[in-house]
Design an enzyme around this catalytic site. Structure first.
Site, PDB file in Angstrom:
ATOM      1  N   CYS A 141      57.358  18.221  41.604  1.00  0.00           N
ATOM      2  CA  CYS A 141      56.479  17.090  41.920  1.00  0.00           C
ATOM      3  C   CYS A 141      55.131  17.247  41.220  1.00  0.00           C
ATOM      4  O   CYS A 141      54.264  17.982  41.688  1.00  0.00           O
ATOM      5  CB  CYS A 141      56.309  16.995  43.439  1.00  0.00           C
ATOM      6  SG  CYS A 141      55.218  15.666  43.952  1.00  0.00           S
ATOM      7  N   CYS A 144      52.144  16.082  43.230  1.00  0.00           N
ATOM      8  CA  CYS A 144      51.738  17.032  44.267  1.00  0.00           C
ATOM      9  C   CYS A 144      51.013  18.232  43.671  1.00  0.00           C
ATOM     10  O   CYS A 144      50.015  18.693  44.212  1.00  0.00           O
ATOM     11  CB  CYS A 144      52.953  17.574  45.022  1.00  0.00           C
ATOM     12  SG  CYS A 144      54.127  16.310  45.512  1.00  0.00           S
ATOM     13  N   ASP A 145      51.532  18.757  42.577  1.00  0.00           N
ATOM     14  CA  ASP A 145      51.095  20.082  42.132  1.00  0.00           C
ATOM     15  C   ASP A 145      50.359  20.106  40.797  1.00  0.00           C
ATOM     16  O   ASP A 145      49.864  21.153  40.395  1.00  0.00           O
ATOM     17  CB  ASP A 145      52.317  21.019  42.056  1.00  0.00           C
ATOM     18  CG  ASP A 145      52.937  21.235  43.439  1.00  0.00           C
ATOM     19  OD1 ASP A 145      52.192  21.189  44.429  1.00  0.00           O
ATOM     20  OD2 ASP A 145      54.160  21.436  43.521  1.00  0.00           O
TER      21      ASP A 145
HETATM   22  P1  FAD Z   1      62.057  15.043  54.046  1.00  0.00           P
HETATM   23  O1  FAD Z   1      60.817  15.840  54.046  1.00  0.00           O
HETATM   24  O2  FAD Z   1      62.928  15.063  52.848  1.00  0.00           O
HETATM   25  O3  FAD Z   1      62.903  15.465  55.336  1.00  0.00           O
HETATM   26  C1  FAD Z   1      64.186  14.982  55.538  1.00  0.00           C
HETATM   27  C2  FAD Z   1      64.688  15.472  56.870  1.00  0.00           C
HETATM   28  O4  FAD Z   1      65.927  14.849  57.168  1.00  0.00           O
HETATM   29  C3  FAD Z   1      64.928  16.981  56.964  1.00  0.00           C
HETATM   30  O5  FAD Z   1      64.350  17.449  58.140  1.00  0.00           O
HETATM   31  C4  FAD Z   1      66.439  17.101  57.042  1.00  0.00           C
HETATM   32  O6  FAD Z   1      66.867  18.219  57.816  1.00  0.00           O
HETATM   33  C5  FAD Z   1      66.773  15.797  57.755  1.00  0.00           C
HETATM   34  N1  FAD Z   1      68.154  15.345  57.605  1.00  0.00           N
HETATM   35  C6  FAD Z   1      68.814  14.975  56.477  1.00  0.00           C
HETATM   36  N2  FAD Z   1      70.080  14.620  56.764  1.00  0.00           N
HETATM   37  C7  FAD Z   1      70.227  14.775  58.105  1.00  0.00           C
HETATM   38  C8  FAD Z   1      71.312  14.593  59.020  1.00  0.00           C
HETATM   39  N3  FAD Z   1      72.523  14.169  58.611  1.00  0.00           N
HETATM   40  N4  FAD Z   1      71.103  14.862  60.324  1.00  0.00           N
HETATM   41  C9  FAD Z   1      69.884  15.273  60.759  1.00  0.00           C
HETATM   42  N5  FAD Z   1      68.823  15.451  59.948  1.00  0.00           N
HETATM   43  C10 FAD Z   1      68.998  15.213  58.633  1.00  0.00           C
HETATM   44  N6  FAD Z   1      54.165  15.583  49.078  1.00  0.00           N
HETATM   45  C11 FAD Z   1      52.835  15.550  49.254  1.00  0.00           C
HETATM   46  O7  FAD Z   1      52.313  14.566  49.773  1.00  0.00           O
HETATM   47  N7  FAD Z   1      52.046  16.621  48.903  1.00  0.00           N
HETATM   48  C12 FAD Z   1      52.550  17.759  48.342  1.00  0.00           C
HETATM   49  O8  FAD Z   1      51.815  18.692  48.016  1.00  0.00           O
HETATM   50  C13 FAD Z   1      53.958  17.820  48.135  1.00  0.00           C
HETATM   51  N8  FAD Z   1      54.531  18.916  47.602  1.00  0.00           N
HETATM   52  C14 FAD Z   1      55.883  18.948  47.424  1.00  0.00           C
HETATM   53  C15 FAD Z   1      56.460  20.087  46.894  1.00  0.00           C
HETATM   54  C16 FAD Z   1      57.837  20.156  46.733  1.00  0.00           C
HETATM   55  C17 FAD Z   1      58.447  21.411  46.143  1.00  0.00           C
HETATM   56  C18 FAD Z   1      58.649  19.058  47.107  1.00  0.00           C
HETATM   57  C19 FAD Z   1      60.148  19.144  46.949  1.00  0.00           C
HETATM   58  C20 FAD Z   1      58.091  17.924  47.631  1.00  0.00           C
HETATM   59  C21 FAD Z   1      56.700  17.847  47.784  1.00  0.00           C
HETATM   60  N9  FAD Z   1      56.089  16.711  48.300  1.00  0.00           N
HETATM   61  C22 FAD Z   1      54.746  16.686  48.520  1.00  0.00           C
HETATM   62  C23 FAD Z   1      56.880  15.528  48.661  1.00  0.00           C
HETATM   63  C24 FAD Z   1      57.102  15.491  50.176  1.00  0.00           C
HETATM   64  O9  FAD Z   1      57.594  16.742  50.610  1.00  0.00           O
HETATM   65  C25 FAD Z   1      58.072  14.380  50.539  1.00  0.00           C
HETATM   66  O10 FAD Z   1      57.600  13.157  50.034  1.00  0.00           O
HETATM   67  C26 FAD Z   1      58.215  14.267  52.052  1.00  0.00           C
HETATM   68  O11 FAD Z   1      58.612  15.497  52.612  1.00  0.00           O
HETATM   69  C27 FAD Z   1      59.228  13.178  52.432  1.00  0.00           C
HETATM   70  O12 FAD Z   1      59.307  13.167  53.800  1.00  0.00           O
HETATM   71  P2  FAD Z   1      60.552  12.544  54.592  1.00  0.00           P
HETATM   72  O13 FAD Z   1      60.160  12.608  56.008  1.00  0.00           O
HETATM   73  O14 FAD Z   1      60.931  11.262  54.015  1.00  0.00           O
HETATM   74  O15 FAD Z   1      61.789  13.507  54.318  1.00  0.00           O
END
Ligand code: FAD
Length: 319
Positions: A141, A144-145
């Site tokens: 990302c 992000c970084d």
């Molecule tokens: P996610 O964080 O993807 O969470 C998905 C959830 O769904 C998980 O808990 C998983 O267990 C659950 N899940 C999936 N399928 C199922 C199922 N069948 N049953 C039950 N649970 C399920 N964003 C920033 O703003 N700042 C940053 O510095 C930043 N750094 C990042 C660094 C990295 C390496 C990465 C990969 C991403 C980064 N991001 C950052 C992006 C950010 O992490 C995502 O945009 C954010 O986490 C998305 O949130 P979400 O709630 O949509 O889903």
């Protein structure tokens, strides 16, 4: 951390996912007295648990750690009354209301509304060394970084629009950006390619794949370079760099809803304009699972808030 078991089988709101979208939806739904149940899934805390420094989530003047931020969100969601279940959802049936889901443990629950917050997974190269240095020089990302690489040299891997956009974005910070692509031409749109090739900070290594991320672990873990393999000749070469951005795509976690909810291109869940409503009334989607543009923690949290408010309105209209 206490994991609760499924005891009551019907809920007004079930939230699937424990990233910023899921926890924020839970906080709002719990404070609206909807007694939400949230499934954490196999990645409790979501994608931010696999990173280290987070500097762009508002409210914190100092750099915070991704896993810590997610612990705080979990604690807040629990504090206001969310029932958090440490389970993965195996299947979801949205064809009839109440909606029905079955957990990996084989228990069945029903819900009047479902908030799908299952996120996305960045696609990685699949190297052990890539995993070793994730958050210590390997990222998926640039938004992000990128800021952490001011004046440094970075490598971007990929050949599509995302890779080119990330490479161009990184020129705002890095001294030098090297795009590594396994073929001899890019898939990205022509206009992006032109911008990339014209940029004085950018160079491209064609026909090359990274087969090892090089780094040191003492005194602190950091990336020092990559080992490249020529995809035509098989020859190896090393390239010094401070950071590696993998930009080979994201896979939205939509396995539960495929064939049930309308998806948009790239496989993300379609939502109505300015809304988290999906093609099935009563099912809402928030965060990266429905976001092929921003993919940030703060935008996921914002959509989680919207989903809870929209679920509340939906319930009020259907009671
Ligand atoms: P996610 O964080 O993807 O969470 C998905 C959830 O769904 C998980 O808990 C998983 O267990 C659950 N899940 C999936 N399928 C199922 C199922 N069948 N049953 C039950 N649970 C399920 N964003 C920033 O703003 N700042 C940053 O510095 C930043 N750094 C990042 C660094 C990295 C390496 C990465 C990969 C991403 C980064 N991001 C950052 C992006 C950010 O992490 C995502 O945009 C954010 O986490 C998305 O949130 P979400 O709630 O949509 O889903």
């Amino acid at each position: 951390m206490v994991s609760q078991s499924v005891s009551s089988s019907h809920s007004k709101v079930i939230i699937i996912g424990s990233g910023p979208a899921g926890y924020t939806a839970a906080i709002y739904a719990a404070r609206a007295m909807l007694e939400p149940v949230l499934f954490e899934g196999i990645q409790p805390g979501g994608q931010l648990t696999i990173t280290t420094d987070v500097e762009n989530y508002p409210g914190f003047a100092d750099v915070i750690q991704g896993p810590w931020l997610m612990e705080q969100m979990r604690a807040q969601a629990e504090h206001v009354g969310t029932r958090i279940l440490s389970e993965h959802v195996a299947s979801l049936d949205t064809t009839h209301r109440p909606f029905r889901l079955v957990t990996e443990g084989g228990e069945t629950l029903t819900a009047d509304t479902v908030i799908l917050a299952t996120g996305a997974q960045a696609r990685w190269l699949g190297l052990n060394s890539e995993e070793d240095y994730r958050g210590f020089g390997v990222s998926a990302c640039a938004t992000c970084d990128g800021f952490f690489y001011r004046g440094k040299d970075v490598v971007v891997v990929g050949g599509g629009n995302t890779a080119v956009e990330e490479a161009l974005f990184l020129t705002n910070f890095a001294a030098k950006v090297t795009l590594v692509h396994r073929r001899d031409k890019l898939r990205a749109e022509r206009i992006l390619q032109e911008r990339l090739f014209a940029h004085p900070k950018v160079s491209v290594v064609w026909n090359a794949a990274i087969d090892e991320i090089l780094g040191v672990s003492e005194p602190v873990s950091k990336v020092t370079g990559v080992r490249l393999q020529d995809t035509v000749t098989g020859a190896h070469a090393e390239l010094a760099t401070d950071g590696v951005f993998i930009a080979i795509g994201h896979a939205p976690s939509t396995a539960l809803v495929e064939g049930q909810l309308r998806l948009k291109s790239g496989g993300y869940v379609w939502t109505a304009p300015d809304s988290t409503a999906t093609s099935v009334p009563g099912v809402f989607a928030a965060g990266d699972v429905a976001d092929d543009v921003f993919r940030q923690a703060v935008t996921a949290a914002g959509r989680g808030c919207m989903a809870a408010l929209e679920a509340e309105r939906f319930l009020a209209q259907h009671e």
